[in-house]
Design a protein around this motif. Structure first.
Motif, PDB file in Angstrom:
ATOM      1  N   ILE A 135       0.887  -1.171   0.000  1.00 42.26           N
ATOM      2  CA  ILE A 135       0.000   0.000   0.000  1.00 42.26           C
ATOM      3  C   ILE A 135       0.923   1.218   0.000  1.00 42.26           C
ATOM      4  CG2 ILE A 135      -1.930  -1.142   1.146  1.00 42.26           C
ATOM      5  CD1 ILE A 135      -1.003   0.154   3.761  1.00 42.26           C
ATOM      6  N   SER A 136       0.434   2.389   0.282  1.00 36.84           N
ATOM      7  CA  SER A 136       1.324   3.551   0.357  1.00 36.84           C
ATOM      8  C   SER A 136       2.114   3.495   1.666  1.00 36.84           C
ATOM      9  CB  SER A 136       0.525   4.847   0.265  1.00 36.84           C
ATOM     10  OG  SER A 136      -0.390   4.929   1.333  1.00 36.84           O
ATOM     11  N   ALA A 137       3.331   4.004   1.628  1.00 37.64           N
ATOM     12  CA  ALA A 137       4.209   3.959   2.799  1.00 37.64           C
ATOM     13  C   ALA A 137       3.673   4.861   3.901  1.00 37.64           C
ATOM     14  CB  ALA A 137       5.618   4.380   2.418  1.00 37.64           C
ATOM     15  N   PRO A 138       3.663   4.378   5.161  1.00 38.79           N
ATOM     16  CA  PRO A 138       3.186   5.201   6.278  1.00 38.79           C
ATOM     17  C   PRO A 138       4.206   6.265   6.677  1.00 38.79           C
ATOM     18  CG  PRO A 138       3.871   3.045   7.053  1.00 38.79           C
ATOM     19  CD  PRO A 138       3.997   3.023   5.571  1.00 38.79           C
ATOM     20  N   VAL A 139       3.757   7.285   7.375  1.00 37.12           N
ATOM     21  CA  VAL A 139       4.605   8.410   7.760  1.00 37.12           C
ATOM     22  C   VAL A 139       5.472   8.134   8.986  1.00 37.12           C
ATOM     23  CG1 VAL A 139       4.570  10.826   8.509  1.00 37.12           C
ATOM     24  CG2 VAL A 139       3.058  10.058   6.689  1.00 37.12           C
ATOM     25  N   PRO A 140       4.954   7.567  10.087  1.00 34.40           N
ATOM     26  CA  PRO A 140       5.807   7.393  11.270  1.00 34.40           C
ATOM     27  C   PRO A 140       7.093   6.636  10.937  1.00 34.40           C
ATOM     28  CG  PRO A 140       3.543   6.917  11.818  1.00 34.40           C
ATOM     29  CD  PRO A 140       3.602   7.067  10.326  1.00 34.40           C
ATOM     30  N   CYS A 155       7.104  -5.069  -2.486  1.00 32.09           N
ATOM     31  CA  CYS A 155       7.281  -4.462  -1.165  1.00 32.09           C
ATOM     32  C   CYS A 155       8.577  -3.652  -1.120  1.00 32.09           C
ATOM     33  CB  CYS A 155       7.290  -5.530  -0.082  1.00 32.09           C
ATOM     34  SG  CYS A 155       5.693  -6.287   0.161  1.00 32.09           S
ATOM     35  N   THR A 156       8.638  -2.553  -1.855  1.00 33.49           N
ATOM     36  CA  THR A 156       9.789  -1.665  -1.817  1.00 33.49           C
ATOM     37  C   THR A 156       9.342  -0.302  -1.319  1.00 33.49           C
ATOM     38  OG1 THR A 156       9.403  -1.017  -4.105  1.00 33.49           O
ATOM     39  CG2 THR A 156      10.965  -2.812  -3.743  1.00 33.49           C
ATOM     40  N   GLY A 157      10.285   0.486  -0.838  1.00 33.57           N
ATOM     41  CA  GLY A 157       9.944   1.823  -0.368  1.00 33.57           C
ATOM     42  C   GLY A 157       8.999   1.812   0.816  1.00 33.57           C
ATOM     43  N   ASP A 158       9.098   0.795   1.656  1.00 33.84           N
ATOM     44  CA  ASP A 158       8.262   0.666   2.866  1.00 33.84           C
ATOM     45  C   ASP A 158       6.782   0.492   2.556  1.00 33.84           C
ATOM     46  OD1 ASP A 158      10.062   0.544   4.914  1.00 33.84           O
ATOM     47  OD2 ASP A 158       9.943   2.655   5.443  1.00 33.84           O
ATOM     48  N   ARG A 159       6.431   0.043   1.372  1.00 34.58           N
ATOM     49  CA  ARG A 159       5.021  -0.090   0.997  1.00 34.58           C
ATOM     50  C   ARG A 159       4.332  -1.255   1.697  1.00 34.58           C
ATOM     51  NH1 ARG A 159       4.516  -0.583  -4.832  1.00 34.58           N
ATOM     52  NH2 ARG A 159       2.319  -0.422  -4.400  1.00 34.58           N
ATOM     53  N   CYS A 160       5.080  -2.176   2.305  1.00 31.84           N
ATOM     54  CA  CYS A 160       4.457  -3.272   3.056  1.00 31.84           C
ATOM     55  C   CYS A 160       4.564  -3.062   4.568  1.00 31.84           C
ATOM     56  CB  CYS A 160       5.071  -4.615   2.658  1.00 31.84           C
ATOM     57  SG  CYS A 160       4.529  -5.163   1.025  1.00 31.84           S
ATOM     58  N   ARG A 161       5.132  -1.925   4.985  1.00 30.37           N
ATOM     59  CA  ARG A 161       5.231  -1.621   6.418  1.00 30.37           C
ATOM     60  C   ARG A 161       3.896  -1.074   6.884  1.00 30.37           C
ATOM     61  NH1 ARG A 161       7.382   3.281   9.408  1.00 30.37           N
ATOM     62  NH2 ARG A 161       7.459   4.197   7.333  1.00 30.37           N
TER      63      ARG A 161
END
Length: 174
Positions: A135-140, A155-161
């Motif tokens: 999904i889109s990367a979260p801010v925290p 899952c790159t750029g924190d998109r799975c975090r």
């Protein structure tokens, strides 16, 4: 005979659609389970900080060194904060449940936790984990850049975090 073949084709397409739906439901169920576990652990640490409000500043981990995940959990037990950090770290790693091989499986995939000092007696508690779909990367920033997949993965750029946060406010009663 043609009518039977058309019926079989239509039925096959319907069954394939049903199989796809079942697959998506299982992924959504896993996401919901992980979010529920993260909420329990988030509230756990928020309650621990509130209960030990005189030493709230000692709970700060920052975002560069989150508890849980692949980090070694602290083992010191001299203070209430050290005990709380150790227990929370173990819970983030899933120590509440084990599989038949003795591996911890009771929490989220790659669960990590951070406590940040926002100033003015406010502390941001964050739990991060590995989601199943991008999904889109979260801010925290807690766990940032620790959840990227292999090269070529979605899952790159924190998109799975995934992250959830809460603010704990400690009142100044003087």
């Amino acid at each position: 005979m043609v009518e039977v073949m058309v019926t079989i084709v239509i039925l096959a397409i319907g069954l394939l659609g049903l199989a796809g739906l079942q697959s998506r439901l299982q992924a959504s169920e896993m996401e919901a389970y992980q979010r529920a576990q993260a909420l329990v652990l988030l509230n756990d640490m928020a309650s621990r900080i509130s209960a030990n409000r005189a030493n709230a500043a000692a709970y700060v981990t920052g975002t560069a060194s989150p508890l849980g995940g692949t980090a070694v959990c602290p083992t010191a037990t001299a203070t209430r904060q050290q005990i709380d950090a150790s227990e929370w770290c173990n819970a983030l790693e899933g120590a509440g449940e084990a599989d038949s091989g003795g591996n911890s499986v009771g929490a989220m995939v790659g669960g990590r936790g951070c406590v940040e000092d926002l100033g003015g007696g406010q502390y941001l508690v964050t739990v991060a984990w590995q989601g199943t779909t991008p999904i889109s990367a979260p801010v925290p920033a807690c766990g940032q850049n620790l959840y990227d997949g292999a090269a070529g993965s979605a899952c790159t750029g924190d998109r799975c975090r995934r992250v959830i946060t809460t603010v704990v406010r400690i009142g100044n009663l003087t």
